[in-house]
Design an enzyme around this catalytic site. Structure first.
Site, short mmCIF file in Angstrom:
data_model
loop_
_atom_site.label_atom_id
_atom_site.label_comp_id
_atom_site.label_asym_id
_atom_site.label_seq_id
_atom_site.Cartn_x
_atom_site.Cartn_y
_atom_site.Cartn_z
N GLY A 143 3.93 3.66 9.92
CA GLY A 143 4.96 4.45 9.25
C GLY A 143 5.19 4.00 7.82
CB SER A 144 7.32 5.52 5.23
OG SER A 144 7.71 5.22 3.91
CB SER A 145 8.76 1.00 4.29
OG SER A 145 9.03 1.76 3.14
N GLY A 200 4.25 -1.83 5.80
CA GLY A 200 3.47 -2.94 5.25
C GLY A 200 1.99 -2.66 5.11
CE LYS A 201 0.65 3.30 5.94
NZ LYS A 201 2.11 3.37 5.96
CB SER A 202 0.43 -0.51 0.39
OG SER A 202 0.36 0.87 0.59
CG ASP A 220 1.40 6.84 -0.21
OD1 ASP A 220 1.76 7.79 0.52
OD2 ASP A 220 1.93 5.71 -0.17
#
Length: 183
Positions: free
Chosen positions: A11-13, A15-17, A37
Site C-alpha cells: 500500500g501507499s507509504s 516503504g516500497k520505495s 508512480d
C-alpha cells in the site's frame, strides 16, 4: 538466468520505495527501479482529462482506476517486461484491483523469472509515514494497507513496520541471490 524481476506490492507509504532504493544497491549487477508512480507522473492529466485517463485520487485518499488507465498500464507493463529481458528490474506497485492486477503483471512478465514480494506495514505505521511525507492524500495509506494484499500470491513477504528498509531489502536480496546460486 536468475531472477529478472522483483515485484514489490504494498500500500501507499508501506516503504516500497525506500526498500527498492536499498534493494537495487544490494543486488549483484545493474538493476533498474521502476514504480507505478513513474507511470502516474508520466500521465500528468489535466483536470478535464482525469475521467478519460481513468485515474482519480480523491481528497480522502480513495483511488479510482478506470479502463483508460488500465489500458495505459498494460502497455507500461509490457515495456517493463521488455526492459527486464535485458536488464533486471525492481518494480514497485500497489495492486488496487487485487488479483486482477497481479494477473496483468503475470501476463506481461510471462517467460521471465519473477520474485513476488508482499511489502506489509500496519495501517497505523503507514498512516504516520503518510502524514510525515505530506505529499499524499490523508487516508490513502490506511485504505490500502491490507486491501492490496487480498488474494495475492507471494514468494516472500516483509514487514517494513518491523524491519528498516535496508534490512527488508537484505531479506529480498538474499532470496534473489539464493535463487541464482540454486540454479
Amino acid at each position: 538466468m536468475g531472477t529478472q524481476v522483483v515485484v514489490l506490492n504494498g500500500g501507499s507509504s508501506s516503504g516500497k520505495s525506500s526498500m527498492a532504493r536499498e534493494l537495487v544497491r544490494l543486488l549483484p549487477g545493474t538493476w533498474l527501479r521502476l514504480g507505478v508512480d513513474t507511470l502516474i507522473d508520466a500521465l500528468a492529466p489535466s483536470p478535464e482529462e482525469e475521467a478519460d485517463v481513468g485515474l482519480v485520487i480523491g481528497a480522502d485518499g480513495e483511488v479510482v482506476v478506470g479502463p483508460a488507465f488500465t489500458r495505459v498500464e498494460r502497455a507500461w507493463m509490457r515495456g517493463v517486461a521488455a526492459i527486464a529481458a535485458d536488464v533486471p528490474v525492481v518494480v514497485e506497485d500497489n495492486f488496487l484491483s487485487g488479483p486482477a492486477a497481479q494477473q496483468r503483471w503475470r501476463e506481461a512478465l510471462a517467460g521471465l523469472d519473477v520474485l513476488w514480494v508482499g511489502v506489509r506495514c500496519e495501517a497505523a505505521v503507514a498512516e504516520a509515514r503518510e502524514r510525515a511525507r505530506g505529499d499524499r492524500a490523508v487516508g490513502m495509506a490506511r485504505a490500502q494497507a491490507e486491501v492490496v494484499h487480498e488474494g495475492i500470491g507471494y514468494d516472500l513477504e516483509v514487514d517494513t513496520g518491523v524491519l528498516p528498509p535496508a534490512d527488508a531489502a537484505a531479506v529480498v536480496a538474499a532470496s534473489v541471490v539464493a535463487a541464482a546460486v540454486g540454479e
